[in-house]
Design a protein around this motif. Sequence first.
Motif, PDB file in Angstrom:
ATOM      1  N   UNK A  85      39.268  22.104 -31.846  1.00  0.00           N
ATOM      2  CA  UNK A  85      40.529  21.480 -31.479  1.00  0.00           C
ATOM      3  C   UNK A  85      40.654  20.170 -32.243  1.00  0.00           C
ATOM      4  N   UNK A  86      41.759  20.016 -32.922  1.00  0.00           N
ATOM      5  CA  UNK A  86      42.025  18.804 -33.693  1.00  0.00           C
ATOM      6  C   UNK A  86      43.364  18.232 -33.262  1.00  0.00           C
ATOM      7  N   UNK A  87      43.446  16.909 -33.118  1.00  0.00           N
ATOM      8  CA  UNK A  87      44.751  16.283 -32.987  1.00  0.00           C
ATOM      9  C   UNK A  87      45.254  16.084 -34.411  1.00  0.00           C
ATOM     10  N   UNK A  88      46.555  16.276 -34.608  1.00  0.00           N
ATOM     11  CA  UNK A  88      47.101  16.285 -35.964  1.00  0.00           C
ATOM     12  C   UNK A  88      48.377  15.468 -36.054  1.00  0.00           C
ATOM     13  N   UNK A  89      48.783  15.200 -37.284  1.00  0.00           N
ATOM     14  CA  UNK A  89      50.089  14.614 -37.551  1.00  0.00           C
ATOM     15  C   UNK A  89      50.996  15.723 -38.042  1.00  0.00           C
ATOM     16  N   UNK A  90      52.270  15.456 -38.143  1.00  0.00           N
ATOM     17  CA  UNK A  90      53.202  16.456 -38.646  1.00  0.00           C
ATOM     18  C   UNK A  90      53.713  17.341 -37.532  1.00  0.00           C
ATOM     19  N   UNK A  91      54.005  18.583 -37.873  1.00  0.00           N
ATOM     20  CA  UNK A  91      54.516  19.536 -36.894  1.00  0.00           C
ATOM     21  C   UNK A  91      53.439  19.811 -35.855  1.00  0.00           C
ATOM     22  N   UNK A  92      53.725  19.538 -34.620  1.00  0.00           N
ATOM     23  CA  UNK A  92      52.771  19.781 -33.552  1.00  0.00           C
ATOM     24  C   UNK A  92      51.885  18.587 -33.291  1.00  0.00           C
ATOM     25  N   UNK A  93      51.139  18.693 -32.218  1.00  0.00           N
ATOM     26  CA  UNK A  93      50.243  17.621 -31.792  1.00  0.00           C
ATOM     27  C   UNK A  93      48.771  17.988 -31.934  1.00  0.00           C
ATOM     28  N   UNK A  94      48.481  19.282 -31.799  1.00  0.00           N
ATOM     29  CA  UNK A  94      47.098  19.747 -31.865  1.00  0.00           C
ATOM     30  C   UNK A  94      47.043  21.039 -32.671  1.00  0.00           C
ATOM     31  N   UNK A  95      45.913  21.242 -33.302  1.00  0.00           N
ATOM     32  CA  UNK A  95      45.643  22.477 -34.027  1.00  0.00           C
ATOM     33  C   UNK A  95      44.337  23.025 -33.480  1.00  0.00           C
ATOM     34  N   UNK A  96      44.363  24.276 -33.034  1.00  0.00           N
ATOM     35  CA  UNK A  96      43.110  24.861 -32.564  1.00  0.00           C
ATOM     36  C   UNK A  96      42.833  26.155 -33.292  1.00  0.00           C
ATOM     37  N   UNK A  97      41.546  26.337 -33.534  1.00  0.00           N
ATOM     38  CA  UNK A  97      41.069  27.601 -34.108  1.00  0.00           C
ATOM     39  C   UNK A  97      40.609  28.442 -32.943  1.00  0.00           C
ATOM     40  N   UNK A  98      41.163  29.636 -32.855  1.00  0.00           N
ATOM     41  CA  UNK A  98      40.810  30.522 -31.758  1.00  0.00           C
ATOM     42  C   UNK A  98      40.348  31.860 -32.324  1.00  0.00           C
ATOM     43  N   UNK A  99      39.580  32.577 -31.534  1.00  0.00           N
ATOM     44  CA  UNK A  99      39.121  33.903 -31.922  1.00  0.00           C
ATOM     45  C   UNK A  99      39.451  34.882 -30.808  1.00  0.00           C
ATOM     46  N   UNK A 100      39.484  36.160 -31.178  1.00  0.00           N
ATOM     47  CA  UNK A 100      39.778  37.206 -30.207  1.00  0.00           C
ATOM     48  C   UNK A 100      39.065  38.482 -30.629  1.00  0.00           C
ATOM     49  N   UNK A 101      38.961  39.409 -29.682  1.00  0.00           N
ATOM     50  CA  UNK A 101      38.287  40.690 -29.936  1.00  0.00           C
ATOM     51  C   UNK A 101      39.159  41.645 -30.762  1.00  0.00           C
TER      52      UNK A 101
END
Length: 156
Positions: free
Chosen positions: A93-109
């Motif tokens: 989870x990263x807080x970011x600038x620009x479009x959006x407030x946070x960027x998260x890397x997620x995984x799924x089955x």
Amino acid sequence: MTGIDQLDAALLSMLAEDPRPGVLECSRRLGVARGTVQARLDRLRARGVIQGFAPQLDPGALGYPVTAFATLEIYQGPEVRAHLASVPEVLELHTITGQGDMLCRIVARSNADLQRVIDRVVGFDGIVRAATAIALENPVPYRVLPLVGEAAADPG
């Protein structure tokens, strides 16, 4: 001191390629005293350069082959961070600038399971909106080692 020197770079490069040798083996390979290697390791750990020696795990091999990135718009507050930290499929989870407030890397089955994960991520009052992109390939995986040589050459 914020930089690293050539010996630090050699030690870090060696450990990045094979994190299992002991201090004595490192000293033998580098041609320096055991105490020197131990002092360097202690200093690099204390400065946060070395953050651990845990094995690198592959989510795909654990049954989570789908990787996606979600850009989140949130209501500000620590509750959102706590919620996202409670979702096992959120790897970063990263807080970011620009479009959006946070960027998260997620995984799924699977792609179908990704919908379940996204629903869990956004199923929290503090999250306003999410935009998700599925990763197709990872031609340059996360890496720091190329910076080691650069940092040693220019410790400024």
